[in-house]
Design a protein around this motif. Structure first.
Motif, PDB file in Angstrom:
ATOM      1  N   LEU A 146       0.840  -1.196   0.000  1.00 62.75           N
ATOM      2  CA  LEU A 146       0.000   0.000   0.000  1.00 62.75           C
ATOM      3  C   LEU A 146       0.876   1.248   0.000  1.00 62.75           C
ATOM      4  O   LEU A 146       1.927   1.280   0.643  1.00 62.75           O
ATOM      5  CB  LEU A 146      -0.892   0.041   1.244  1.00 62.75           C
ATOM      6  N   GLY A 147       0.414   2.266  -0.705  1.00 67.64           N
ATOM      7  CA  GLY A 147       1.051   3.582  -0.635  1.00 67.64           C
ATOM      8  C   GLY A 147       0.006   4.606  -0.255  1.00 67.64           C
ATOM      9  O   GLY A 147      -1.076   4.641  -0.848  1.00 67.64           O
ATOM     10  N   PHE A 148       0.288   5.449   0.744  1.00 71.83           N
ATOM     11  CA  PHE A 148      -0.682   6.416   1.249  1.00 71.83           C
ATOM     12  C   PHE A 148      -0.163   7.849   1.139  1.00 71.83           C
ATOM     13  O   PHE A 148       0.984   8.133   1.521  1.00 71.83           O
ATOM     14  CB  PHE A 148      -0.977   6.176   2.735  1.00 71.83           C
ATOM     15  N   LEU A 149      -1.018   8.758   0.652  1.00 69.68           N
ATOM     16  CA  LEU A 149      -0.815  10.184   0.866  1.00 69.68           C
ATOM     17  C   LEU A 149      -1.593  10.552   2.126  1.00 69.68           C
ATOM     18  O   LEU A 149      -2.732  10.118   2.297  1.00 69.68           O
ATOM     19  CB  LEU A 149      -1.338  10.998  -0.323  1.00 69.68           C
ATOM     20  N   THR A 150      -1.011  11.348   2.995  1.00 67.19           N
ATOM     21  CA  THR A 150      -1.588  11.575   4.315  1.00 67.19           C
ATOM     22  C   THR A 150      -1.967  13.041   4.536  1.00 67.19           C
ATOM     23  O   THR A 150      -1.669  13.914   3.729  1.00 67.19           O
ATOM     24  CB  THR A 150      -0.595  11.140   5.412  1.00 67.19           C
ATOM     25  N   ASP A 151      -2.610  13.304   5.671  1.00 69.41           N
ATOM     26  CA  ASP A 151      -2.909  14.674   6.080  1.00 69.41           C
ATOM     27  C   ASP A 151      -2.882  14.752   7.606  1.00 69.41           C
ATOM     28  O   ASP A 151      -2.378  13.838   8.270  1.00 69.41           O
ATOM     29  CB  ASP A 151      -4.251  15.152   5.498  1.00 69.41           C
ATOM     30  N   LYS A 152      -3.427  15.824   8.166  1.00 65.18           N
ATOM     31  CA  LYS A 152      -3.374  16.013   9.618  1.00 65.18           C
ATOM     32  C   LYS A 152      -4.133  14.930  10.371  1.00 65.18           C
ATOM     33  O   LYS A 152      -3.705  14.465  11.427  1.00 65.18           O
ATOM     34  CB  LYS A 152      -3.931  17.395   9.988  1.00 65.18           C
ATOM     35  N   LYS A 153      -5.278  14.536   9.828  1.00 60.75           N
ATOM     36  CA  LYS A 153      -6.111  13.542  10.491  1.00 60.75           C
ATOM     37  C   LYS A 153      -5.628  12.126  10.222  1.00 60.75           C
ATOM     38  O   LYS A 153      -5.570  11.282  11.128  1.00 60.75           O
ATOM     39  CB  LYS A 153      -7.557  13.701  10.026  1.00 60.75           C
ATOM     40  N   ASN A 154      -5.319  11.856   8.966  1.00 59.02           N
ATOM     41  CA  ASN A 154      -4.850  10.529   8.552  1.00 59.02           C
ATOM     42  C   ASN A 154      -3.344  10.599   8.364  1.00 59.02           C
ATOM     43  O   ASN A 154      -2.866  11.049   7.326  1.00 59.02           O
ATOM     44  CB  ASN A 154      -5.538  10.118   7.249  1.00 59.02           C
ATOM     45  N   ASN A 155      -2.605  10.186   9.367  1.00 59.46           N
ATOM     46  CA  ASN A 155      -1.173  10.453   9.410  1.00 59.46           C
ATOM     47  C   ASN A 155      -0.356   9.214   9.733  1.00 59.46           C
ATOM     48  O   ASN A 155      -0.872   8.090   9.709  1.00 59.46           O
ATOM     49  CB  ASN A 155      -0.903  11.581  10.415  1.00 59.46           C
ATOM     50  N   SER A 156       0.934   9.425  10.049  1.00 60.38           N
ATOM     51  CA  SER A 156       1.858   8.316  10.264  1.00 60.38           C
ATOM     52  C   SER A 156       1.528   7.486  11.497  1.00 60.38           C
ATOM     53  O   SER A 156       2.069   6.393  11.667  1.00 60.38           O
ATOM     54  CB  SER A 156       3.291   8.854  10.390  1.00 60.38           C
ATOM     55  N   LYS A 157       0.650   7.975  12.327  1.00 64.41           N
ATOM     56  CA  LYS A 157       0.250   7.238  13.528  1.00 64.41           C
ATOM     57  C   LYS A 157      -1.129   6.602  13.366  1.00 64.41           C
ATOM     58  O   LYS A 157      -1.342   5.441  13.727  1.00 64.41           O
ATOM     59  CB  LYS A 157       0.250   8.184  14.734  1.00 64.41           C
ATOM     60  N   THR A 158      -2.073   7.367  12.820  1.00 66.46           N
ATOM     61  CA  THR A 158      -3.450   6.875  12.746  1.00 66.46           C
ATOM     62  C   THR A 158      -3.645   5.809  11.668  1.00 66.46           C
ATOM     63  O   THR A 158      -4.421   4.871  11.862  1.00 66.46           O
ATOM     64  CB  THR A 158      -4.429   8.037  12.501  1.00 66.46           C
ATOM     65  N   ILE A 159      -2.961   5.939  10.535  1.00 65.15           N
ATOM     66  CA  ILE A 159      -3.140   4.949   9.470  1.00 65.15           C
ATOM     67  C   ILE A 159      -2.614   3.575   9.885  1.00 65.15           C
ATOM     68  O   ILE A 159      -3.315   2.568   9.710  1.00 65.15           O
ATOM     69  CB  ILE A 159      -2.496   5.434   8.151  1.00 65.15           C
ATOM     70  N   PRO A 160      -1.401   3.450  10.455  1.00 68.74           N
ATOM     71  CA  PRO A 160      -0.978   2.135  10.951  1.00 68.74           C
ATOM     72  C   PRO A 160      -1.943   1.551  11.980  1.00 68.74           C
ATOM     73  O   PRO A 160      -2.184   0.333  11.990  1.00 68.74           O
ATOM     74  CB  PRO A 160       0.393   2.430  11.566  1.00 68.74           C
ATOM     75  N   ALA A 161      -2.510   2.383  12.836  1.00 68.65           N
ATOM     76  CA  ALA A 161      -3.481   1.904  13.818  1.00 68.65           C
ATOM     77  C   ALA A 161      -4.728   1.354  13.122  1.00 68.65           C
ATOM     78  O   ALA A 161      -5.283   0.326  13.533  1.00 68.65           O
ATOM     79  CB  ALA A 161      -3.857   3.029  14.781  1.00 68.65           C
ATOM     80  N   MET A 162      -5.172   2.027  12.053  1.00 76.17           N
ATOM     81  CA  MET A 162      -6.314   1.529  11.271  1.00 76.17           C
ATOM     82  C   MET A 162      -5.999   0.158  10.679  1.00 76.17           C
ATOM     83  O   MET A 162      -6.829  -0.757  10.694  1.00 76.17           O
ATOM     84  CB  MET A 162      -6.633   2.480  10.117  1.00 76.17           C
ATOM     85  N   LEU A 163      -4.788   0.019  10.125  1.00 73.33           N
ATOM     86  CA  LEU A 163      -4.411  -1.233   9.484  1.00 73.33           C
ATOM     87  C   LEU A 163      -4.363  -2.385  10.489  1.00 73.33           C
ATOM     88  O   LEU A 163      -4.753  -3.517  10.166  1.00 73.33           O
ATOM     89  CB  LEU A 163      -3.061  -1.078   8.780  1.00 73.33           C
ATOM     90  N   ARG A 164      -3.906  -2.101  11.691  1.00 76.59           N
ATOM     91  CA  ARG A 164      -3.882  -3.136  12.728  1.00 76.59           C
ATOM     92  C   ARG A 164      -5.299  -3.643  13.005  1.00 76.59           C
ATOM     93  O   ARG A 164      -5.524  -4.848  13.145  1.00 76.59           O
ATOM     94  CB  ARG A 164      -3.262  -2.581  14.014  1.00 76.59           C
ATOM     95  N   LYS A 165      -6.268  -2.726  13.048  1.00 77.81           N
ATOM     96  CA  LYS A 165      -7.655  -3.110  13.305  1.00 77.81           C
ATOM     97  C   LYS A 165      -8.252  -3.896  12.140  1.00 77.81           C
ATOM     98  O   LYS A 165      -9.248  -4.603  12.307  1.00 77.81           O
ATOM     99  CB  LYS A 165      -8.504  -1.864  13.573  1.00 77.81           C
ATOM    100  N   MET A 166      -7.636  -3.756  10.968  1.00 77.39           N
ATOM    101  CA  MET A 166      -8.132  -4.458   9.780  1.00 77.39           C
ATOM    102  C   MET A 166      -7.382  -5.759   9.527  1.00 77.39           C
ATOM    103  O   MET A 166      -7.468  -6.348   8.444  1.00 77.39           O
ATOM    104  CB  MET A 166      -8.044  -3.546   8.553  1.00 77.39           C
ATOM    105  N   GLY A 167      -6.621  -6.190  10.531  1.00 78.58           N
ATOM    106  CA  GLY A 167      -5.997  -7.506  10.454  1.00 78.58           C
ATOM    107  C   GLY A 167      -4.564  -7.554   9.988  1.00 78.58           C
ATOM    108  O   GLY A 167      -3.992  -8.643   9.851  1.00 78.58           O
ATOM    109  N   TRP A 168      -3.953  -6.402   9.757  1.00 83.53           N
ATOM    110  CA  TRP A 168      -2.555  -6.414   9.331  1.00 83.53           C
ATOM    111  C   TRP A 168      -1.661  -6.784  10.520  1.00 83.53           C
ATOM    112  O   TRP A 168      -1.829  -6.243  11.618  1.00 83.53           O
ATOM    113  CB  TRP A 168      -2.148  -5.049   8.782  1.00 83.53           C
ATOM    114  N   PRO A 169      -0.684  -7.689  10.313  1.00 85.69           N
ATOM    115  CA  PRO A 169       0.212  -8.073  11.417  1.00 85.69           C
ATOM    116  C   PRO A 169       1.034  -6.885  11.915  1.00 85.69           C
ATOM    117  O   PRO A 169       1.438  -6.025  11.117  1.00 85.69           O
ATOM    118  CB  PRO A 169       1.125  -9.132  10.781  1.00 85.69           C
ATOM    119  N   ALA A 170       1.289  -6.846  13.203  1.00 84.83           N
ATOM    120  CA  ALA A 170       2.057  -5.750  13.803  1.00 84.83           C
ATOM    121  C   ALA A 170       3.456  -5.656  13.207  1.00 84.83           C
ATOM    122  O   ALA A 170       4.043  -4.575  13.154  1.00 84.83           O
ATOM    123  CB  ALA A 170       2.134  -5.934  15.313  1.00 84.83           C
TER     124      ALA A 170
END
Length: 211
Positions: A146-170
């Motif tokens: 996956l490649g992501f363009l980010t912003d203030k809300k969806n950033n380097s911290k929140t997007i990885p947290a979303m992926l963890r909730k969607m089943g991505w391994p830590a």
């Protein structure tokens, strides 16, 4: 109309990452449109009619139309015009009236994959810059990139947290690419498990996730 709009990709930031055709178009422009950052970097020509784009795009379109009666208009956009830029709005308004020429540029997404040494032809490219998360495209699959363009809300911290909730391994790798091509460029390679805990949060950056 006799004159045309030239939409120029200025790349991720540094002039070193711009193609010569883009530099030539900007230097020869009699009318130049772009963000404040772009204008500060490239709007140097004396006597050039300039318009700095702010939140209200309608004013930029009015300026472009007013200039087309007498000259070509060069519009600078970050990255590549074909990848989430002002090009869509320009085409919707002017496509049936005037020729629109496009000069490509390097998107920050392309540069991020290059910096990380990864091909991107099979990657799922997602913009979350001012956009909601497209859940179905973020579902975990082994080998997915996956490649992501980010912003203030969806950033380097929140997007990885979303992926963890969607089943991505830590342990899944993530590259956090911030201020690409600038002297203070920063690239952090970590895991999505650790990225969700990082104290420093990077906002307008590129995230590359590889399972």
């Amino acid at each position: 109309m006799e004159h045309k709009i030239i939409v120029v990709g200025i790349g991720p930031g540094s002039k070193e990452y711009m193609i010569p055709a883009a530099i030539k178009a900007i230097e020869q422009a009699e009318a130049l449109v772009g963000s404040n950052r772009a204008m500060e970097q490239y709007g140097k020509k004396e006597g050039q009619n300039q318009f700095i784009i702010h939140a209200e795009l309608n004013r930029a379109m009015v300026f472009i139309r007013s200039q087309l009666a007498e000259r070509d208009v060069v519009v600078m956009v970050s990255g590549d015009p074909g990848y989430y830029s002002l090009l869509d709005a320009i085409q919707q308004i002017f496509e049936d009236e005037v020729k629109i020429e496009i000069i490509p540029g390097l998107s920050s997404m392309q540069v991020a994959f290059a910096k990380l040494g990864l091909p991107w032809h099979d990657a799922e490219l997602i913009s979350m810059h001012g956009r909601k998360a497209p859940g179905e495209r973020m579902v975990y699959q082994p080998g997915k990139i996956l490649g992501f363009l980010t912003d203030k809300k969806n950033n380097s911290k929140t997007i990885p947290a979303m992926l963890r909730k969607m089943g991505w391994p830590a342990r899944t790798m993530v590259g956090i690419c911030n201020r690409l091509s600038y002297p203070d460029e920063k690239i952090i390679i970590t895991t999505i498990g650790e990225a969700a805990k990082l104290e420093t949060v990077y906002l307008n950056c590129v995230l590359v996730v590889k399972s």
